[in-house]
Design an enzyme around this catalytic site. Structure first.
Site, mmCIF file in Angstrom:
data_model
loop_
_atom_site.group_PDB
_atom_site.id
_atom_site.type_symbol
_atom_site.label_atom_id
_atom_site.label_comp_id
_atom_site.label_asym_id
_atom_site.label_seq_id
_atom_site.Cartn_x
_atom_site.Cartn_y
_atom_site.Cartn_z
ATOM 1 N N HIS A 166 0.852 -1.196 0.000
ATOM 2 C CA HIS A 166 0.000 0.000 0.000
ATOM 3 C C HIS A 166 0.888 1.248 0.000
ATOM 4 O O HIS A 166 1.943 1.264 0.634
ATOM 5 C CB HIS A 166 -0.929 -0.006 1.218
ATOM 6 C CG HIS A 166 -1.974 1.049 1.140
ATOM 7 N ND1 HIS A 166 -1.730 2.367 1.470
ATOM 8 C CD2 HIS A 166 -3.260 0.991 0.709
ATOM 9 C CE1 HIS A 166 -2.831 3.065 1.266
ATOM 10 N NE2 HIS A 166 -3.776 2.261 0.798
ATOM 11 N N GLU A 218 -3.875 2.009 -7.677
ATOM 12 C CA GLU A 218 -4.267 3.145 -6.838
ATOM 13 C C GLU A 218 -3.337 4.326 -7.109
ATOM 14 O O GLU A 218 -2.244 4.398 -6.527
ATOM 15 C CB GLU A 218 -4.144 2.780 -5.359
ATOM 16 C CG GLU A 218 -4.990 1.617 -4.913
ATOM 17 C CD GLU A 218 -5.316 1.714 -3.423
ATOM 18 O OE1 GLU A 218 -6.498 1.876 -3.120
ATOM 19 O OE2 GLU A 218 -4.409 1.675 -2.592
HETATM 20 C C1 PEP Z 1 -6.606 3.628 0.038
HETATM 21 O O1 PEP Z 1 -5.921 4.190 0.887
HETATM 22 O O2 PEP Z 1 -6.288 2.511 -0.409
HETATM 23 C C2 PEP Z 1 -7.793 4.312 -0.463
HETATM 24 C C3 PEP Z 1 -8.292 3.914 -1.589
HETATM 25 O O3 PEP Z 1 -8.262 5.340 0.312
HETATM 26 P P1 PEP Z 1 -9.546 6.269 -0.012
HETATM 27 O O4 PEP Z 1 -10.626 5.371 -0.532
HETATM 28 O O5 PEP Z 1 -9.884 6.872 1.295
HETATM 29 O O6 PEP Z 1 -9.082 7.262 -1.028
#
Ligand code: PEP
Length: 274
Positions: free
Chosen positions: A109, A187
Site C-alpha cells: 500500500h 491506486e
Molecule cells: C486507500 O488508501 O487505499 C484508499 C483507496 O483510500 P480512499 O478510498 O480513502 O481514497
C-alpha cells in the site's frame, strides 16, 4: 496438489481497507455487522474487509474463507511480514494469517511504501515482492497495490508504473498466477484520500495498461485472469460508474469502508452492475 483460489467468473471484488480505524472495538463490531447484513443480498460481488489486526478476530467468518457461500464476508490483513516465524517483534507472518483462515493480504500500500518525513515503513519494491510471495506461498491472495505518485504530461508515470509492477512481482511465479493468488489494485497515489476519484475513462486506460504489463510478465491468458481493482476516493456515489466505465474487476476502498451505511450502499451499487 494446491487448489486454485475460489473465484467465480465475472465476480467483482470489493476490498475495504480500514487502515488504523475505527477507534473502538464496539464501533468495529458495528461496521462488521452492517457489512455482513448487506453482503447477504449480493449476487455477483465478493466483499473482503481488512480491519486493523486487533479487530480481525471479531470479523472472522464462521465458515472457511474458501467457501463460496452467498453472503460470506472474507477477511484480509492490511500487511504481513515475509519471514515465516522468529524474532521479529511486532510482525505477523503469512503462515499465521493463513492459519486463521484469512484469504487476502494487502501488500505494498502506498502508505507503507511512502518514504521521507512522517513515513513509518518506507517499503521498497524488493520488500513488497517478498511479502507477495510469502502470501501466495501460504495459500492466500496477495492484493498488490501499485500506482504513480504524480501524473506528468510526458507519460513518464507509465514507465514508473511498469517498473513498479515488475519489481513488486520479482520472483512471483507464474504458478501463483495460475492458482489465482494475485489481485492488482491500481491506486494512483494522488487520488487516495482526495476529493475526487480518477475518471472512469482514465481508469479504463490504466486497467488496460496494467493488464498489458502483466501479460508481458506472465502471458496474455494468465494476465486476463488477474483481477485489476481501482482504489482512490471511491464512495457509494461513484462506485458503480467506476466499475462500469473503468472496466475494473473491483474496488479497493479506504474511507468509505468504515462508514457503515456508505459501504453497505457501495457494495449494493457495485452488485447491481451487470
Ligand atoms: C486507500 O488508501 O487505499 C484508499 C483507496 O483510500 P480512499 O478510498 O480513502 O481514497
Amino acid at each position: 496438489m494446491t487448489k486454485k483460489f475460489s473465484r467465480k467468473i465475472g465476480q467483482k471484488i470489493v476490498i475495504g481497507n480500514w487502515k488504523m480505524n475505527p477507534l473502538t472495538v464496539a464501533e468495529a463490531k458495528r461496521i462488521i455487522v452492517s457489512v455482513k447484513k448487506a453482503a447477504k443480498k449480493l449476487n455477483r460481488t465478493k466483499v473482503v474487509i481488512c480491519p486493523p489486526s486487533p479487530f480481525i478476530g471479531y470479523a472472522l467468518p464462521r465458515v472457511p474463507e474458501k467457501s463460496t457461500a452467498k453472503g460470506v464476508v472474507s477477511v484480509g490483513a492490511q500487511d504481513v511480514f515475509y519471514e515465516e516465524q522468529g524474532a521479529f517483534t511486532g510482525e505477523v507472518s503469512a503462515r499465521q494469517l493463513a492459519d486463521m483462515d484469512l484469504g487476502y493480504v494487502i501488500v505494498g500500500h502506498s502508505e507503507r511504501r511512502r518514504a521521507g518525513e512522517g513515513a513509518f515503513a518506507a517499503e521498497t519494491d524488493v520488500v513488497v515482492a517478498k511479502k507477495a510471495i510469502a502470501v501466495a506461498q501460504a495459500g492466500m491472495v496477495a492484493v498488490l497495490c501499485v500506482g504513480e505518485t504524480v501524473r506528468d504530461a510526458h507519460g513518464e508515470y507509465l514507465d514508473f508504473l511498469r517498473n513498479q509492477i515488475r519489481a513488486s512481482l520479482q520472483g512471483f511465479s507464474k504458478k501463483y498466477i495460475e492458482e489465482r493468488r494475485l489481485v492488482v489494485a491500481y491506486e494512483p497515489v494522488w487520488a487516495i484520500g482526495a476529493k475526487e476519484a480518477m475518471t472512469p475513462t482514465l481508469i479504463h486506460e490504466m486497467t488496460i495498461f496494467v493488464k498489458k504489463v502483466l501479460a508481458d510478465l506472465y502471458g496474455q491468458e494468465e494476465a486476463f485472469d488477474v483481477p485489476v481493482l481501482y482504489g482512490g476516493s471511491v464512495n457509494f456515489r461513484n462506485a458503480a460508474d467506476i466499475i462500469r466505465g473503468g472496466e475494473v474487476n473491483g474496488l479497493l476502498v479506504g474511507r468509505e469502508s468504515v462508514n457503515a451505511p456508505g459501504f453497505a450502499e457501495l457494495i449494493r451499487a457495485v452488485d447491481e452492475v451487470k
